[in-house]
Design a protein around this motif. Structure first.
Motif, PDB file in Angstrom:
ATOM      1  N   MET A   1       0.828  -1.196   0.000  1.00 20.23           N
ATOM      2  CA  MET A   1       0.000   0.000   0.000  1.00 20.23           C
ATOM      3  C   MET A   1       0.866   1.251   0.000  1.00 20.23           C
ATOM      4  N   ALA A   2       2.015   1.187   0.667  1.00 16.33           N
ATOM      5  CA  ALA A   2       2.910   2.342   0.722  1.00 16.33           C
ATOM      6  C   ALA A   2       3.443   2.677  -0.669  1.00 16.33           C
ATOM      7  N   GLY A   3       3.609   1.650  -1.505  1.00 17.13           N
ATOM      8  CA  GLY A   3       4.086   1.882  -2.870  1.00 17.13           C
ATOM      9  C   GLY A   3       3.103   2.701  -3.689  1.00 17.13           C
ATOM     10  N   ILE A   4       1.813   2.427  -3.524  1.00 17.70           N
ATOM     11  CA  ILE A   4       0.786   3.179  -4.259  1.00 17.70           C
ATOM     12  C   ILE A   4       0.755   4.629  -3.801  1.00 17.70           C
ATOM     13  N   VAL A   5       0.819   4.837  -2.486  1.00 18.50           N
ATOM     14  CA  VAL A   5       0.815   6.202  -1.940  1.00 18.50           C
ATOM     15  C   VAL A   5       2.052   6.959  -2.428  1.00 18.50           C
ATOM     16  N   ASN A   6       3.208   6.299  -2.428  1.00 15.65           N
ATOM     17  CA  ASN A   6       4.443   6.918  -2.907  1.00 15.65           C
ATOM     18  C   ASN A   6       4.327   7.268  -4.386  1.00 15.65           C
ATOM     19  N   TYR A   7       3.767   6.383  -5.182  1.00 19.96           N
ATOM     20  CA  TYR A   7       3.594   6.625  -6.612  1.00 19.96           C
ATOM     21  C   TYR A   7       2.708   7.848  -6.850  1.00 19.96           C
ATOM     22  N   ILE A   8       1.596   7.923  -6.140  1.00 21.34           N
ATOM     23  CA  ILE A   8       0.675   9.055  -6.301  1.00 21.34           C
ATOM     24  C   ILE A   8       1.340  10.349  -5.863  1.00 21.34           C
ATOM     25  N   SER A   9       2.066  10.307  -4.759  1.00 19.90           N
ATOM     26  CA  SER A   9       2.761  11.492  -4.255  1.00 19.90           C
ATOM     27  C   SER A   9       3.809  11.984  -5.246  1.00 19.90           C
TER      28      SER A   9
ATOM     29  N   SER B   1       3.899  11.344  -8.483  1.00 22.25           N
ATOM     30  CA  SER B   1       3.209  11.796  -9.694  1.00 22.25           C
ATOM     31  C   SER B   1       2.677  13.209  -9.520  1.00 22.25           C
ATOM     32  N   TYR B   2       2.080  13.475  -8.373  1.00 24.00           N
ATOM     33  CA  TYR B   2       1.561  14.816  -8.084  1.00 24.00           C
ATOM     34  C   TYR B   2       2.700  15.836  -8.079  1.00 24.00           C
TER      35      TYR B   2
ATOM     36  N   LEU C   1       3.820  16.531 -11.669  1.00 26.95           N
ATOM     37  CA  LEU C   1       2.870  17.378 -12.400  1.00 26.95           C
ATOM     38  C   LEU C   1       2.892  18.812 -11.907  1.00 26.95           C
ATOM     39  N   LYS C   2       3.083  19.005 -10.620  1.00 33.36           N
ATOM     40  CA  LYS C   2       3.041  20.349 -10.042  1.00 33.36           C
ATOM     41  C   LYS C   2       4.325  21.137 -10.305  1.00 33.36           C
ATOM     42  N   ASN C   3       5.477  20.477 -10.251  1.00 35.57           N
ATOM     43  CA  ASN C   3       6.745  21.205 -10.269  1.00 35.57           C
ATOM     44  C   ASN C   3       7.572  21.064 -11.545  1.00 35.57           C
TER      45      ASN C   3
END
Length: 65
Positions: free
Chosen positions: A1-9, A11-12, A15-17
């Motif tokens: 589950m930590a891998g998915i959260v890390n991936y989303i973080s 990715s965000y 996209l932002k920076n």
């Protein structure tokens, strides 16, 4: 589950920076170009489909005779 959260973080953050977003005017211009191309391409496909449909119909009418 930590891998998915890390991936989303990550990715965000990417996209932002690190992504250069187009201006609103440029996005509108590119959208119009895509719409025009899509309409032209769909009309071309429609035309080719009608021609092949007509040819196949004529072939089968010729074979039935």
């Amino acid at each position: 589950m930590a891998g998915i959260v890390n991936y989303i973080s990550e990715s965000y953050n990417e996209l932002k920076n690190h992504v250069t977003w187009p201006s609103y005017a440029e996005a509108q211009k590119l959208t119009v170009i895509v719409l025009v191309f899509s309409v032209i391409f769909s009309l071309l496909i429609f035309g080719v489909d009608k021609v092949f449909s007509s040819l196949i119909e004529q072939y089968f009418n010729w074979v039935k005779s």
